[in-house]
Design an enzyme around this catalytic site. Structure first.
Site, PDB file in Angstrom:
ATOM      1  N   LYS A  90     -35.166  33.000  41.465  1.00  0.00           N
ATOM      2  CA  LYS A  90     -36.075  33.058  42.422  1.00  0.00           C
ATOM      3  C   LYS A  90     -35.611  33.691  44.142  1.00  0.00           C
ATOM      4  O   LYS A  90     -35.002  32.335  44.072  1.00  0.00           O
ATOM      5  CB  LYS A  90     -37.094  31.439  42.652  1.00  0.00           C
ATOM      6  CG  LYS A  90     -38.547  32.063  43.008  1.00  0.00           C
ATOM      7  CD  LYS A  90     -39.756  32.286  43.077  1.00  0.00           C
ATOM      8  CE  LYS A  90     -40.545  32.662  43.490  1.00  0.00           C
ATOM      9  NZ  LYS A  90     -40.811  34.014  44.368  1.00  0.00           N
ATOM     10  N   LYS A 114     -30.856  25.494  48.038  1.00  0.00           N
ATOM     11  CA  LYS A 114     -31.996  25.441  48.496  1.00  0.00           C
ATOM     12  C   LYS A 114     -33.474  25.115  47.307  1.00  0.00           C
ATOM     13  O   LYS A 114     -34.742  23.929  47.446  1.00  0.00           O
ATOM     14  CB  LYS A 114     -32.881  26.802  48.985  1.00  0.00           C
ATOM     15  CG  LYS A 114     -34.552  26.401  50.082  1.00  0.00           C
ATOM     16  CD  LYS A 114     -34.881  27.654  50.798  1.00  0.00           C
ATOM     17  CE  LYS A 114     -33.738  28.394  51.677  1.00  0.00           C
ATOM     18  NZ  LYS A 114     -33.715  29.501  51.988  1.00  0.00           N
ATOM     19  N   LYS A 126     -31.510  37.057  44.960  1.00  0.00           N
ATOM     20  CA  LYS A 126     -31.792  37.441  45.916  1.00  0.00           C
ATOM     21  C   LYS A 126     -31.878  39.462  45.813  1.00  0.00           C
ATOM     22  O   LYS A 126     -30.993  39.421  45.297  1.00  0.00           O
ATOM     23  CB  LYS A 126     -30.959  37.282  47.940  1.00  0.00           C
ATOM     24  CG  LYS A 126     -31.678  37.290  48.570  1.00  0.00           C
ATOM     25  CD  LYS A 126     -33.499  36.266  48.750  1.00  0.00           C
ATOM     26  CE  LYS A 126     -33.288  36.133  50.453  1.00  0.00           C
ATOM     27  NZ  LYS A 126     -34.203  34.574  50.771  1.00  0.00           N
ATOM     28  N   ASP A 166     -39.356  38.616  51.736  1.00  0.00           N
ATOM     29  CA  ASP A 166     -38.486  38.394  53.375  1.00  0.00           C
ATOM     30  C   ASP A 166     -38.361  38.901  54.344  1.00  0.00           C
ATOM     31  O   ASP A 166     -39.468  39.186  54.920  1.00  0.00           O
ATOM     32  CB  ASP A 166     -36.727  38.282  53.170  1.00  0.00           C
ATOM     33  CG  ASP A 166     -35.879  37.653  53.586  1.00  0.00           C
ATOM     34  OD1 ASP A 166     -35.932  35.977  53.423  1.00  0.00           O
ATOM     35  OD2 ASP A 166     -35.152  37.729  54.732  1.00  0.00           O
TER      36      ASP A 166
END
Length: 451
Positions: A90, A114, A126, A166
Site C-alpha cells: 500500500k 508508517k 510507492k 500522492d
C-alpha cells in the site's frame, strides 16, 4: 551494533548509487533502532536489517503517451513493492519531474513503518513517474494515465498491491487510472484508493492527511497539558495536505498564517482565507500570486527572492510549524529561526520534510517533534478504511470515517509515546515510531521464514 548498521548502510550505497534520499531515510531509521537491536538479538540472527532495507520487488517501465499535437512522449514509471510482511502493498503514486528511483525507494521504505503504525494490515510500497501534470490538458493527462496503467495493471490487485494518490495524483488521475484498469481486466475492484465517492471512494479521503496531522499535533500538546487553542501556526504547501491542515487548525481554534507553492509563500497575519485558497488551488489550479491579488493585506514572497534552500514560512514567528509540502524543506537555518521565534512544536505533514541537522537542533532545544511516519499517516489510514468499505460493499458517513481517523491517530501517538518510554527515551517520538513500526514488521518477517 553501530558497526553492523554502518555495514548495512555501506552495502546499500554500493548497490544503490546516487539515491541520497533513500540513504537518509534508512540512516534515520536504523540508528534509532539501536536500543531494540541491543536488547533482542533475534533481529540480528534473522538478518532483518539487510532484508528490510531491500525491496521485495522493483518495477521500472517505459510510458509512451501521445500529446495534443500528436507527438509520442516518453516518461519512466516506477513501482517499488517494498515489504508485504503484514499485508498487501500500500502506498501512493507520485507524478512529478523530480521522481526517480531513489525518491520512490525512500518513500516506499518510509511507508513500511508508517503503515505498520496504523495498526492496519497493510505493507509498504510507492510508485509514480517523472511525468509533470502541470501545463498538460485533461486529455493529455488521461492518455498518460491510461498508458501508465497499461503496464502497471500487471503488478497490482486488491489483494496484492493497492496504490493511492500522492503529489500530482488526485481524484482526476485516480479516475483515469481506474478506468483503464477496469477496461484491461474486466474487474471492478478496490485496486486503487482515492476514488470518487460515486464509485467506491471514501468520505474524508481528501481531507485525511491534513486532518490526521492536526490530530497528531493535538495529541502531543495534550500530553503536556497544552492545546491548539489560540496557537499561531505556519504551514508550508498548498495541496490537499496543507489545505486541510489549515481547515482543521481553524476547527481546533488555532490560527494558520502561511501557505506556499512552488513559486512563493503567503503570510497572512490575520489568518489564511481558506475559501480563497480552495478556490485558487482546488478549483482554478492557479498560483498563490492570485491569492495575494485577492487578499492585498497579505505578504507574498516569490521563491526567487529568498536564499536558496530556505523557506520563508519558517521565518514567521509561530507556536507550531507544519511542514506539509515535500522532503527536506526545513533545514538547519530554518530550525534555528523557528527556535529563536519561540516555536514549541514541529509536526511533519509531509514525508521526511526536516533534514537530519534540523531535527537534531530542534531536539537539542527541546522543541516537540511529530515525525512524518506518525503525523502523516492519516492519508494511508483512510485509504485502508476505503479498502475496508470496498471489501464489505459498505459506505460510511464523513463523520464515521473522521471518528475512526481521529481514534487511529490517537492510537499511533500512544504507540509511539509508550514505545519511547519502554526504551528509555520518553517523548522521543522519532525513536518510538521507528521502533514500534519496525518491531511489528520484523517480527512478522521472522514468523514467515526466509521469504
Amino acid at each position: 551494533m553501530e558497526t553492523h548498521i554502518k555495514k548495512v548502510l555501506n552495502n546499500i550505497e554500493e548497490c544503490s548509487p546516487g539515491q541520497e534520499e533513500f540513504y537518509q531515510a534508512v540512516h534515520e531509521v536504523l540508528y534509532s533502532l539501536v536500543p531494540l537491536l541491543e536488547e533482542d538479538e533475534k533481529y540480528d540472527i534473522h538478518n532483518i536489517l539487510e532484508r528490510i532495507t531491500v525491496p521485495e520487488r522493483t518495477i521500472i517501465f517505459r510510458v509512451n503517451w501521445i500529446d495534443d499535437n500528436g507527438k509520442i512522449q516518453t516518461n519512466l514509471g516506477y513501482r517499488v513493492q517494498f515489504n508485504s510482511a503484514i499485508g498487501p502493498y500500500k502506498g501512493g503514486l507520485r507524478f512529478h519531474p523530480s521522481v526517480n528511483l531513489g525518491i520512490i525507494k525512500f518513500l516506499g521504505f518510509e511507508q513500511i513503518f508508517k503503515n505498520a503504525l496504523t495498526g492496519l494490515q497493510i505493507g509498504g510500497a510507492k510508485g509514480g513517474s517523472n511525468f509533470d501534470p502541470k501545463g498538460k490538458s485533461d486529455n493529455e493527462i488521461m492518455r498518460f494515465c491510461q498508458a501508465l496503467m497499461s503496464e502497471l495493471y500487471k503488478h497490482i490487485g486488491e489483494r496484492n498491491d493497492v496504490p493511492a494518490g500522492d503529489i500530482g495524483v488526485g481524484a482526476r488521475e485516480i479516475g483515469y487510472l481506474f478506468g483503464q484498469y477496469k477496461k484491461l481486466t474486466g474487474e471492478f475492484e478496490g485496486v486503487l484508493t482515492g476514488k470518487a465517492i460515486n464509485w467506491g471512494g471514501s468520505h474524508a479521503r481528501k481531507e485525511a492527511t491534513g486532518y490526521g496531522s492536526v490530530y497528531f499535533a493535538d495529541n502531543i500538546l495534550n500530553k503536556y497539558d497544552k492545546s491548539l487553542e489560540g496557537k499561531i501556526c505556519t504551514v508550508s504547501g498548498s495541496g490537499n495536505v496543507a489545505i486541510y491542515t489549515i481547515e482543521k487548525l481553524y476547527d481546533m481554534g488555532a490560527l494558520p498564517v502561511t501557505c506556499s507553492d512552488s513559486k512563493g509563500t503567503i503570510y497572512h497575519e490575520k489568518g489564511i482565507d481558506l475559501n480563497s485558497l480552495k478556490a485558487i488551488k482546488e478549483i482554478n489550479h492557479q498560483s498563490l500570486e492570485v491569492y495575494a491579488q485577492v487578499n492585498p493585506d497579505c505578504i507574498y514572497t516569490p521563491l526567487s527572492h529568498y536564499p536558496e534552500g530556505r523557506h520563508m514560512a519558517w521565518d514567521i514567528p509561530c507556536d507550531i510549524a507544519f511542514p506539509s509540502a515535500t522532503e527536506n524543506e526545513l533545514n538547519l537555518e530554518d530550525a534555528k529561526r523557528l527556535v529563536a521565534n519561540g516555536c514549541m512544536l514541529v509536526n511533519e505533514g509531509a514525508n521526511m520534510p526536516t533534514t537530519p541537522e534540523a531535527m537534531a537542533y530542534l531536539k537539542e532545544n527541546n522543541v516537540f517533534f511529530g515525525p512524518g511516519k506518525a503525523a502523516n499517516a492519516g492519508g494511508v489510514t483512510t485509504s485502508q478504511l476505503e479498502m475496508s468499505q470496498n471489501a464489505s460493499m459498505a459506505k460510511w458517513t464523513f463523520e464515521e470515517v473522521d471518528d475512526k481517523l481521529r481514534q487511529i491517530m490517537r492510537n499511533i501517538f500512544n504507540t509511539a509515546y509508550e514505545t519511547s518510554k519502554e526504551f528509555g527515551c520518553e517523548g522521543d517520538l522519532i525513536a518510538g515510531a521507528n521502533i514500534a513500526g519496525f518491531r511489528k514488521v520484523a517480527d512478522s518477517m521472522i514468523d514467515q521464514g526466509s521469504v
